[in-house]
Design an enzyme around this catalytic site. Structure first.
Site, mmCIF file in Angstrom:
data_model
loop_
_atom_site.group_PDB
_atom_site.id
_atom_site.type_symbol
_atom_site.label_atom_id
_atom_site.label_comp_id
_atom_site.label_asym_id
_atom_site.label_seq_id
_atom_site.Cartn_x
_atom_site.Cartn_y
_atom_site.Cartn_z
ATOM 1 N N ASP A 117 8.951 -1.253 5.340
ATOM 2 C CA ASP A 117 7.867 -0.483 5.975
ATOM 3 C C ASP A 117 6.819 -1.430 6.558
ATOM 4 O O ASP A 117 5.623 -1.282 6.312
ATOM 5 C CB ASP A 117 7.236 0.461 4.958
ATOM 6 C CG ASP A 117 6.373 1.540 5.623
ATOM 7 O OD1 ASP A 117 6.561 1.788 6.827
ATOM 8 O OD2 ASP A 117 5.520 2.129 4.941
ATOM 9 N N LEU A 149 -9.800 3.868 -0.952
ATOM 10 C CA LEU A 149 -9.530 3.044 0.222
ATOM 11 C C LEU A 149 -8.592 3.744 1.189
ATOM 12 O O LEU A 149 -8.699 3.598 2.393
ATOM 13 C CB LEU A 149 -8.905 1.707 -0.203
ATOM 14 C CG LEU A 149 -9.801 0.732 -0.963
ATOM 15 C CD1 LEU A 149 -8.993 -0.472 -1.418
ATOM 16 C CD2 LEU A 149 -10.959 0.277 -0.092
ATOM 17 N N GLY A 150 -7.633 4.469 0.659
ATOM 18 C CA GLY A 150 -6.661 5.120 1.535
ATOM 19 C C GLY A 150 -5.698 5.970 0.754
ATOM 20 O O GLY A 150 -5.632 5.917 -0.479
ATOM 21 N N GLY A 194 0.913 6.840 -2.482
ATOM 22 C CA GLY A 194 -0.139 7.020 -3.475
ATOM 23 C C GLY A 194 -1.531 6.758 -2.947
ATOM 24 O O GLY A 194 -1.728 6.229 -1.862
#
Length: 713
Positions: A542, A421-422, A427
């Site tokens: 974040d 997914l990314g 991570g």
């Protein structure tokens, strides 16, 4: 004769030149002539280029730098002067008052000196006057409210002095009144604030005001952001009427001489201790200073009289020794009971096993179970791993379910199909579809940290206890010496960044205003829960659109909270391709790393700073501005700069200072939703309050969430 002819020729030449100059001067419009007085009033420096194109030979000044015009009955008239931050030295000429169509005068961040000329207020079309950060002196001009449409007045950071005149009550259209960092003195006028039905911002901080706080400040029903009266010499009690202000309003009453107990009604319940610091004689909640016997009682009722009055004489030394001994004995007895219960439970034959070899979702309710907290059902239990009971997991690797209803085994996870997914500094994230068809998100968080196992589990347990509909739920985790995984819910509709700006070059879908407001509301609720109600009162650290996941109903889900700490524990780079998952997943593919984070608060950009909740508030505010404008604060060379703003916060603030129409600021996709104009403006004001440069002036997320909940209902 010859001499007479020569004399006549010289006179003719002089007259010709005189008429030529006069003709050129009269060819410039009256507005242009008034502006030339400003050019003359500025001390020109040799390298100054500010007025280089202010040419008296022009017919109008509409192409001059810093000047904006509009057509009035076919004639171009000056409506705006914007010469801020040009390092100009000089005085403000009274001739500017003849600009009858002038709406905005921005001369802030220069070095103008002298007083503000009374004649300036003959420009009765003015609605925005920004003269802050100059060297202006003199008094507050009483005739300033002769301007009928004045909405924005910022005279802060000058050397203005004297009292605030009663004539200020005539500024009924005023929305922003900022007089901070001057030398104004006397009492803050009373009896006028109830007439200011449109006032959104009031900042009288860092002056020499004395006396008491006016009672009628509590009648400013339209106020938003912060009521700032800090760093003055105000005295007396805080009026209870301030509790009548909207709950979204934050107080800043620091560094005064206020005394007595802090009221506990209305808006006072939303204030933190910072709002009242450095008032030595102030007491009561939220300060950690009791008001004494005369005002002791419950925080909600400071006037309650105590049920017991201590005798005036002190206790004898012998009685004090007896009481101390009794206390020590009581503490020791309670400690023995706790130790006894602990060992009884530890030795119970029904003790739990939290290793990865068992199926998850069993019925054991023991040391592996943790009750839900903060308003959740306390009968519902989650099965979690205790570090002291998991040596086998530590050695062999264990998959541990956090929720009892989540049932699967490690082999099932490894056999499942997956794709990336990314990938980021936190991570690689995979989508994994289990055998029962349920998708989950699996994040690799590192390969090291085997000596910090108990610390890792403690952090995961804290994250796992967070249960809120707008926060991604952690379902399980895996620990092995060379691999650490987090398994959470898969949110199906991508993230907010993709929804706003598209992904992989594909255009984004148009988000309606109601959808954007729903996203802002849900994110605010989730953040407020993390800050106020979660077991650890988490700081996310974040917040940005890529960390706000959306489901099919466009409900937001905050992701990635608590991960920075886990990454620091596991130590190694989580994005390497080795390890258990690197070998088991056949669909690993390279992905782009995220762009530089430009959602950070100003104080967060200093290395070594410790994250605070006010960091999150600022980042949330930037994200809301992005929702409103459709523009990203991130500047990337790979994208069209037409959608990118290097400093989105400053750009929006400047737009409001210059009173630009809403259509210039809001996302063009929202312009058709005329019915939402009031809500859009209200959200802008909340976002600007969240992005104050001073963290103390930013509201709490609880206050922000309550503000959003009142919108669109």
């Amino acid at each position: 004769m010859m001499e007479n002819n020569l004399l006549f020729l010289v006179l003719d030449l002089v007259l010709f030149l005189h008429f030529q100059v006069s003709f050129r001067a009269f060819s410039l419009s009256p507005d242009g002539l008034s502006l030339l007085s400003l050019k003359s009033a500025v001390d020109q420096s040799p390298d100054s280029s500010v007025f280089s194109d202010w040419n008296e030979d022009d017919s109008t000044p509409c192409r001059w730098s810093g000047i904006s015009c509009m057509n009035v009955s076919g004639d171009p008239r000056v409506v705006g002067i914007a010469l801020s931050g040009k390092n100009l030295h000089g005085y403000i000429p009274s001739e500017l008052g003849s600009l009858v169509y002038l709406r905005r005068l921005n001369l802030h961040n220069n070095n103008f000196y002298g007083s503000i000329p009374e004649q300036l207020f003959n420009a009765t079309s003015l609605h925005s006057l920004f003269l802050y950060s100059n060297n202006l002196s003199g008094s507050f001009p009483p005739s300033i409210c002769n301007i009928p449409r004045l909405q924005n007045l910022d005279l802060s950071n000058n050397s203005l002095a004297g009292p605030i005149p009663d004539e200020l009550k005539n500024c009924k259209q005023l929305q922003h009144l900022i007089l901070a960092r001057n030398q104004f003195d006397g009492e803050i006028p009373s009896g006028m604030w109830s007439r200011m039905d449109n006032l959104l911002q009031l900042d009288l901080s860092s002056n020499d005001f004395s006396g008491s706080i006016p009672e009628d400040l509590g009648e400013l029903k339209t106020l938003t952001g912060t009521l700032n009266l800090s760093f003055n010499h105000l005295s007396g009690k805080i009026p209870k009427t301030l509790g009548d202000l909207p709950v979204t309003v934050s107080f800043d009453l620091r560094s005064n001489n206020l005394s007595g107990s802090i009221p506990q009604t209305g808006s006072f319940a939303n204030q933190g201790p910072t709002a009242f610091l450095n008032n030595p004689d102030l007491c009561g909640f939220p300060l950690q200073k009791s008001c004494g016997n005369s005002e002791r009682g419950s925080p909600g009722n400071p006037d309650t009289k105590p049920s017991y009055t201590a005798p005036r004489k002190g206790l004898s030394a012998g009685l004090i020794v007896l009481i101390s001994a009794a206390d020590a004995a009581g503490v020791a007895f309670i400690g023995l009971i706790i130790v006894y219960i602990y060992w009884r439970r530890k030795d119970d034959s029904n003790g739990c096993s939290c290793t990865a070899k068992r199926k998850f979702g069993g019925n054991q309710k023991d040391l592996c179970s943790f009750p839900c907290m903060n308003g959740q059902d306390k009968n519902e239990e989650s099965e979690m791993e205790e570090p002291e009971n998991s040596d086998r997991s530590k050695e062999e690797g264990g998959l541990v379910a956090i929720d009892k209803g989540f049932t699967f085994e490690l082999d099932e996870l490894l056999r499942a199909s997956a794709y990336v997914l990314g990938k980021s500094g936190l991570g690689i994230v995979y989508k994994v579809v289990l055998g029962n068809g349920i998708p989950v998100a699996v994040r690799r968080v590192g390969e090291g940290g085997e000596q910090r196992y108990k610390e890792f589990v403690a952090e995961v347990q804290a994250i796992g206890r967070v249960k809120h509909p707008n926060i991604v739920k952690l379902r399980a985790y895996y620990w092995a010496p060379d691999e650490k995984l987090l398994i959470s819910d898969f949110i199906s509709n991508g993230n907010l960044a993709s929804a706003l700006h598209g992904r992989n070059g594909q255009p984004s879908s148009v988000l309606s205003w109601s959808t954007r407001l729903r996203i802002a509301k849900g994110t605010a609720r989730g953040l407020a829960y993390l800050h106020e109600c979660s077991p650890r009162k988490f700081v996310h650290g974040d917040i940005k659109p890529s960390n706000i996941l959306l489901d099919n109903d466009f409900q937001p889900h905050i992701s990635d909270f608590g991960l920075n700490r886990l990454i620091s524990i596991t130590g190694d780079n989580p994005s390497s391709s080795g390890g258990l998952i690197g070998g088991a997943f056949s669909y690993l593919k390279s992905v782009q790393t995220e762009r530089t984070n430009n959602y950070c608060a100003p104080e967060a950009r200093t290395p070594g700073g410790r994250p605070t909740q006010k960091w999150d508030v600022y980042s949330f505010g930037v994200m809301v501005l992005e929702l409103l404008t459709g523009k990203s604060p991130e500047l990337s060379p790979n994208t069209s700069t037409s959608l990118e703003i290097p400093d989105l916060v400053r750009w929006v603030r400047k737009g409001f200072e210059e009173a630009k129409p809403l259509s210039d600021l809001v996302d063009p996709a929202l312009l058709q939703e005329v019915h939402a104009k009031k809500e859009v403006l209200a959200v802008f004001h909340v976002a600007l309050a969240c992005t104050e440069s001073d963290p103390e002036l930013r509201p709490r997320m609880k206050t922000v969430s309550e503000s959003f909940d009142r919108m669109g209902s």
